[in-house]
Design a protein around this motif. Structure first.
Motif, PDB file in Angstrom:
ATOM      1  N   ILE A   1       0.842  -1.201   0.000  1.00 53.21           N
ATOM      2  CA  ILE A   1       0.000   0.000   0.000  1.00 53.21           C
ATOM      3  C   ILE A   1       0.882   1.257   0.000  1.00 53.21           C
ATOM      4  N   GLU A   2       1.932   1.199   0.770  1.00 52.46           N
ATOM      5  CA  GLU A   2       2.851   2.336   0.782  1.00 52.46           C
ATOM      6  C   GLU A   2       3.420   2.566  -0.623  1.00 52.46           C
TER       7      GLU A   2
ATOM      8  N   GLU B   1       0.848   4.166  -2.877  1.00 51.37           N
ATOM      9  CA  GLU B   1       0.752   5.606  -2.578  1.00 51.37           C
ATOM     10  C   GLU B   1       1.906   6.359  -3.230  1.00 51.37           C
ATOM     11  N   GLU B   2       3.069   5.778  -3.092  1.00 57.46           N
ATOM     12  CA  GLU B   2       4.296   6.428  -3.577  1.00 57.46           C
ATOM     13  C   GLU B   2       4.236   6.646  -5.098  1.00 57.46           C
TER      14      GLU B   2
ATOM     15  N   HIS C   1      -4.887   1.012   6.673  1.00 58.21           N
ATOM     16  CA  HIS C   1      -4.056   1.971   5.950  1.00 58.21           C
ATOM     17  C   HIS C   1      -4.877   3.015   5.203  1.00 58.21           C
ATOM     18  N   THR C   2      -6.043   2.604   4.685  1.00 63.90           N
ATOM     19  CA  THR C   2      -6.732   3.495   3.750  1.00 63.90           C
ATOM     20  C   THR C   2      -8.194   3.753   4.101  1.00 63.90           C
ATOM     21  N   GLY C   3      -8.776   2.899   4.949  1.00 65.13           N
ATOM     22  CA  GLY C   3     -10.201   3.015   5.239  1.00 65.13           C
ATOM     23  C   GLY C   3     -11.072   2.101   4.380  1.00 65.13           C
TER      24      GLY C   3
ATOM     25  N   SER D   1      -4.314   7.715  -7.395  1.00 65.19           N
ATOM     26  CA  SER D   1      -3.793   8.647  -8.390  1.00 65.19           C
ATOM     27  C   SER D   1      -3.978  10.108  -7.969  1.00 65.19           C
ATOM     28  N   HIS D   2      -4.847  10.364  -6.993  1.00 68.35           N
ATOM     29  CA  HIS D   2      -5.013  11.736  -6.505  1.00 68.35           C
ATOM     30  C   HIS D   2      -4.237  12.016  -5.227  1.00 68.35           C
ATOM     31  N   GLY D   3      -3.462  11.031  -4.782  1.00 66.55           N
ATOM     32  CA  GLY D   3      -2.683  11.266  -3.561  1.00 66.55           C
ATOM     33  C   GLY D   3      -3.425  10.887  -2.297  1.00 66.55           C
ATOM     34  N   TYR D   4      -4.660  10.460  -2.434  1.00 65.96           N
ATOM     35  CA  TYR D   4      -5.422   9.919  -1.305  1.00 65.96           C
ATOM     36  C   TYR D   4      -6.264   8.774  -1.848  1.00 65.96           C
ATOM     37  N   PRO D   5      -6.752   7.909  -0.975  1.00 63.56           N
ATOM     38  CA  PRO D   5      -7.456   6.731  -1.482  1.00 63.56           C
ATOM     39  C   PRO D   5      -8.839   7.041  -2.012  1.00 63.56           C
TER      40      PRO D   5
ATOM     41  N   ARG E   1     -14.179   0.759  10.396  1.00 60.56           N
ATOM     42  CA  ARG E   1     -13.739   1.382   9.134  1.00 60.56           C
ATOM     43  C   ARG E   1     -14.423   0.714   7.955  1.00 60.56           C
TER      44      ARG E   1
ATOM     45  N   HIS F   1     -15.081   8.006   5.675  1.00 62.38           N
ATOM     46  CA  HIS F   1     -13.745   8.341   5.165  1.00 62.38           C
ATOM     47  C   HIS F   1     -13.773   9.495   4.175  1.00 62.38           C
TER      48      HIS F   1
ATOM     49  N   ARG G   1      -4.363  14.906   0.916  1.00 58.11           N
ATOM     50  CA  ARG G   1      -3.390  14.172   0.093  1.00 58.11           C
ATOM     51  C   ARG G   1      -2.148  13.877   0.908  1.00 58.11           C
ATOM     52  N   ARG G   2      -1.442  12.872   0.467  1.00 55.76           N
ATOM     53  CA  ARG G   2      -0.175  12.573   1.133  1.00 55.76           C
ATOM     54  C   ARG G   2       0.811  13.703   0.876  1.00 55.76           C
TER      55      ARG G   2
ATOM     56  N   ARG H   1       1.615  10.009   5.389  1.00 59.70           N
ATOM     57  CA  ARG H   1       0.641   9.242   4.616  1.00 59.70           C
ATOM     58  C   ARG H   1      -0.622  10.099   4.457  1.00 59.70           C
ATOM     59  N   PRO H   2      -1.518   9.718   3.551  1.00 59.98           N
ATOM     60  CA  PRO H   2      -2.724  10.543   3.394  1.00 59.98           C
ATOM     61  C   PRO H   2      -3.564  10.543   4.677  1.00 59.98           C
TER      62      PRO H   2
ATOM     63  N   THR I   1      -7.815   6.292   9.747  1.00 60.56           N
ATOM     64  CA  THR I   1      -6.758   5.287   9.579  1.00 60.56           C
ATOM     65  C   THR I   1      -5.766   5.433  10.726  1.00 60.56           C
TER      66      THR I   1
ATOM     67  N   PHE J   1      -2.677   5.972  10.633  1.00 56.59           N
ATOM     68  CA  PHE J   1      -1.734   7.072  10.406  1.00 56.59           C
ATOM     69  C   PHE J   1      -2.385   8.398  10.771  1.00 56.59           C
TER      70      PHE J   1
END
Ligand code: SF4
Lengths: 433, 566
Positions: A100-101, A104-105, A302-304, A312-316, B70, B77, B83-84, B89-90, B98, B100
């Motif tokens: 997942i990291e 995101e990266e 990690h993401t909900g 692709s937008h920097g958040y899930p 969650r 959410h 954004r990250r 992290r985001p 989350t 984080f």
């Protein structure tokens, strides 16, 4: 020679943790307590094995050193606009977190195999919730067991002996203390040992559940048969459900993937909710891959969200049907892929597979697979639970530590190490190192 | 690293410091004498208030039920998204963020230590995996033990010794910090779809009452010399008239308690402070409970304040969650854990205009203002049950400012307003008292010696806020106060600056505390025999796969204790 006891089987969602494995010179020579699938997995773990990293050059996969393969994989992912990272159900929770990291990266999409099996369960759960419990509750208390659209005697071989009708629990000592009901479209192996077998017409589960709910409320059902089942049988089943002390409904792909999908699960959840007015009733999905539940669980913290996530937008962003791997690939939107311990080329629709092969493809897997044969980078990995450790989550959510008991082939690393390598390399590339 | 924080107005109640301008010296993660610094970076904190890092004694932040929350609430959410950014992290989620997000947000408010107060032992590996992924803060988790079969059987036999040795083993095996009781005995009853009423209803098949469980575990806690008292979520939570059960619970260990030593911590007491006979005439039992606590020294409590929010309720109290599901018609997750406990999750919205919700809101604040000694009280919402932790600053201003309360009171249900005694209470907390209920008291109740104060040797966890009590009128300016408390000017954790102006800077990780109690070998052997004999009959996993190893925790911090008298 060394014998390990209490080993957890890394094959199906039952995660039986009582396997005894004998290892000689790093190789498995004997397995006790495991079912046929388990034996095959352990004893054949070196068959069809990839033992060296491969990179495609001029249409041929050539052997390279691991650092070169990791570099190439990192380059592919960081050059891509929209990579897809798929698989994750047969690896450790730790590796999934790193995946997942990584997604995101690189701003990609990450998905696990839930989207092609128990996705509907998840969607229904988000609507209604789920009355559930751990398998030991069932073993200790349940006097009524129902398998619906699930045939454990062929799919989860020890489920019945360890957790349901064959298990000895605090209040249920033997087979006679429990009633077994099977609902399926055909007389499966499991149906043959059931006390009641309800044969439902294909794709009509929803109607049958609705009729059951009516019967619970003593409403008059006017037809003689619903979904091919005589009304008397439906009423008898409803009675059985209401009058048990602790009922457990296990359901499989026969329910999630037959027509209606998440509406079937909606109805099943409503049925079990209704039943809790009269007695204790729970339901548990029969998850397939040993850590598919773990994939959902790790994705969530990690993401909900449990699967099909787009970064692709920097958040899930979670939109199954749009952000699931199959959909992205079918629409031809991705421009690279990383596949980990999964073989989508063998089971995804043709268009999706075509796109998978059209773009740069990285595969991390212990075995040679249909997907890996066409990959640009192949990185062999160690088997989680056999050659390296890690956490997995059973179908009911119980986390179990998987142990490393045998040696992986020389130079072959766990998924976790490989992913860490790729992530570090991507960060180096990004910072222009 | 060395750091010298100068010119801050310091509130450090554990050391009796009440708004004095003193320098705080930090070296190698601890508070030191100023004279020990050689080459310190200076942080000029003129115009800022300094307090020890915040300590949350009770927030559901990690583990199986939080994660199921969650899963249950994708809509949650979408309420806060960021954004990250480099190193972070985001940000995702609001009432069930989350892991984080949880770490970053606590740091942004100046909190540095948080307790996850209810983990099913069998699934605590999951809880630790999430805590491992919760950045910045130090943390710990409390295994739920009141419906545990081993516990019930030892206590039924009157075998306090055996129960103690077993729980020492359990705490070590799951790397837990304190013993948690959730509606004692009722999760076992819920295994059959039943509940218990009050503290004298026997648990089906086990023939033991909540009273016996509470007294037994109280004795065990003392024998094991655990750093924190038993934490108890009282029976009949959420029911009108339940304040009597809470009183019964407090009283039932009165004779076992030593004077001036808290030995019972009541969690989220607001949910157990209801008078009246039904929802229609629900009223406050806060004054009765406060009166009892004011005249007894063995009980402490945290608040469980309700906020007017659409939130996610979750507790090991399975029967209560089922009731809430039936009352609200909202979606419902249930999850019973074999031989141990249970749990449920239901989304719920507290509305200002709803009579019951408005009364609940009022009860929490009444209680906080009626308990005279703030050392007996900790600020919580039972996150996310009463509301998300990120909204704590709202509660802080309600305590600090009667104006803030009046403004809120003016907007609630009219009948509830008439019934509420809040308007007639003019007490306002000082910053000193606020520092007690948000730092010093929880740290003391938890027995975390390095936390909640700024004395020499304390962990260098410091929060600085843009507040100046000499210039600002905390009561009138409550909106500014709230903003200041929401975004700490600086949060320092273990001597490092981890957040500035309410923004976390990086993804670093804190410690996980757990207690390692040594018990005599003969008792340990006896427990091993019992475990070998019964464990695999009770559970669906092998005994050898149950314990969590220390290396499975990212930064374990064990507290070694010698159990006495076992
Ligand atoms: S039932 Fe599943 S987990 Fe158990 S031994 Fe067979 S394959 Fe392994």
């Amino acid at each position: 020679m060394e014998t390990f006891t209490g080993v957890t089987c890394p094959f199906c969602g039952c995660l039986c943790d009582d396997i005894e494995v004998t290892v000689e010179k790093g190789n498995i020579v004997k397995v006790k307590n495991g079912c046929a699938y388990s034996l095959t997995k352990y004893l054949n773990c070196n068959r069809d094995r990839i033992t060296t990293p491969l990179i495609r050059e001029n249409d041929k996969q050539v052997v390279v050193e691991l650092p070169a393969a990791i570099e190439r994989a990192a380059k592919i992912l960081s050059d891509a606009e929209y990579p897809v990272l798929y698989g994750w159900s047969s690896t450790s929770a730790e590796a999934i977190g790193l995946g997942i990291e990584l997604a995101e990266e690189v701003g990609g999409a990450i998905d696990n195999t839930t989207s092609v099996c128990h996705g509907p369960t998840t969607e229904a759960l988000q609507e209604l919730g789920l009355p559930g419990c751990t398998l030991g509750q069932v073993k200790n208390r349940a006097d009524l067991i129902i398998y619906w659209g699930s045939n454990p005697l062929q799919s989860h071989l020890r489920h019945m002996s360890r957790y349901t009708i064959g298990a000895e629990g605090r209040w249920r000592k033997s087979r006679d203390d429990r009633t077994l009901v099977v609902v399926d479209v055909r007389r499966t192996y499991t149906a043959r040992v059931a006390d009641y077998f309800i044969q439902v017409e294909p794709n009509r589960d929803y109607e049958l559940i609705t009729a059951l709910r009516m019967a619970l409320r003593h409403e008059e059902i006017e037809q003689e048969r619903v979904a091919g089942v005589p009304v008397e049988d439906i009423e008898e089943l409803a009675d059985l459900m209401m009058s048990c002390e602790f009922g457990a409904l296990f359901y499989g792909l026969g329910l999630t993937m037959s027509s209606g999908k998440n509406r079937n699960i909606d109805a099943a959840i409503s049925l079990v909710r209704d039943l809790n007015r009269w007695t204790k009733f729970v339901m548990i999905p029969m998850r397939g891959h040993f850590n598919v539940n773990g994939a959902n669980i790790v994705f969530l913290w990690h993401t909900g969200y449990p699967f099909a996530i787009d970064f692709s937008h920097g958040y899930p962003i979670y939109a199954p049907g749009a952000t699931s791997a199959v959909d992205i690939l079918s629409r031809g939107e991705s421009d690279a892929a990383l596949i980990i311990s999964s073989d989508p080329a063998a089971n995804f629709p043709r268009r999706a597979v075509e796109n998978l092969f059209k773009n740069p493809l990285i595969v991390i897997d212990p075995h040679r697979t249909v997907t890996s044969m066409r990959a640009d980078v192949v990185i062999p990995s160690a088997f989680v639970g056999i050659e390296c450790e890690g956490t997995a989550y059973r179908m009911d959510g119980v986390p179990i530590k998987m142990r490393g008991i045998a040696e992986p082939p020389k130079g072959v690393l766990p998924d976790e190490e490989i992913l860490k390598g790729i992530l570090t390399e991507i960060r180096r590339l990004k910072r222009g190192g | 690293m060395e750091l010298l924080i100068t010119n801050a107005i310091v509130y450090d109640p554990a050391n009796g410091i009440d708004g004095e301008k003193i320098d705080i010296a930090v070296k190698d993660g601890r508070i030191v004498e100023t004279s020990e610094l050689k080459d310190a970076k200076v942080l000029d904190a003129s115009g800022l208030v300094a307090m020890p890092g915040g300590v949350d004694i009770h927030a559901h932040i990690a583990g199986p039920k939080v994660n199921k929350g969650r899963l249950l609430r994708p809509e949650d959410h979408l309420r806060m998204i960021n954004r990250r950014r480099e190193g972070l992290r985001p940000i995702v989620g609001y009432t069930i963020p989350t892991t984080f997000t949880t770490g970053y947000w606590y740091a942004s408010m100046g909190y540095t230590t948080v307790m996850e107060p209810a983990t099913p032992p069998l699934e605590t590996r999951h809880t630790h995996e999430e805590l491992n992924d919760t950045p910045i803060i130090d943390k710990a988790c409390f295994p739920v033990v009141d419906s545990n079969w081993f516990v019930l059987e030892y206590l039924k036999e009157g075998d306090i010794q055996g129960c103690s040795a077993y729980l020492a083993w359990l705490l070590r095996s799951v790397k837990g910090y304190a013993l948690k009781l959730v509606s004692p005995g009722s999760e076992e009853a819920w295994g059959w779809g039943e509940g218990l009423k009050g503290i004298d209803d026997p648990v089906p098949y086990f023939d033991i009452t909540p009273r016996e469980i509470i007294r037994g575990l109280h004795a065990v806690n003392k024998l094991l010399k655990l750093p924190s008292p038993i934490h108890i979520h009282c029976n009949d939570l959420g029911s009108p008239g339940n304040y009597r059960v809470t009183l019964d619970t407090m009283r039932c260990v009165e004779d076992l308690s030593e004077r001036d030593r808290p030995s019972l911590h009541i969690v989220h007491i607001q949910f157990n402070a209801y008078a009246g006979s039904g929802w229609g005439d629900l009223s406050s039992g806060a004054s009765e409970l406060a009166k009892y606590m004011n005249s007894h020294s063995h009980v402490t409590a945290d608040l469980g304040q309700v906020l007017f929010e659409d939130t996610t309720t979750m507790t090991a109290d399975g029967p209560w969650q089922y009731v809430l599901h039936r009352l609200s018609g909202n979606k419902w997750v249930n999850h019973d854990v074999e031989a141990e406990t249970g749990g449920g999750i239901v989304p719920y919205e507290y509305r200002r205009r709803n009579y019951v919700n408005a009364i609940q809101w009022s009860i929490g604040l009444e209680f906080a203002l009626m308990v005279k000694d703030p050392w007996k009280l900790c600020l919580t919402t039972d996150h996310p049950n009463g509301g998300p932790f990120i909204e704590y600053p709202r509660i802080m201003t309600w305590l600090l400012s009667s104006k803030a309360r009046e403004a809120a009171l003016a907007r609630i249900n009219r009948r509830a307003r008439r019934k509420s005694s809040l308007g007639s209470i003019d007490r306002e907390y000082s910053l000193y008292e606020l520092a007690i209920v948000t730092r010093a008291a929880p740290a003391r109740i938890l027995g975390l010696e390095g936390k909640g104060h700024l004395g020499i040797g304390a962990d260098a966890d410091v929060s600085l806020y843009k507040l100046n009590p000499y210039i600002m009128d905390l009561s009138k300016d409550y909106k500014r106060v709230r903003e200041a408390l929401r975004r700490a000017a600086y949060t320092i954790k273990g001597g490092e600056i981890v957040a500035i102006d309410g923004e976390a800077l990086n993804t670093t990780y804190g410690k996980t505390y757990w207690v390692d109690v040594e018990v005599p070998e003969r008792e340990e052997e006896r427990v091993k025999r019992d475990l070998n004999e019964k464990f695999e009959r009770y559970y669906s996993v092998k005994l050898e796969n149950y314990p969590i190893e220390e290396r499975d925790l990212r930064f374990p911090s064990p507290l070694h204790i010698r159990g006495e008298g076992i």
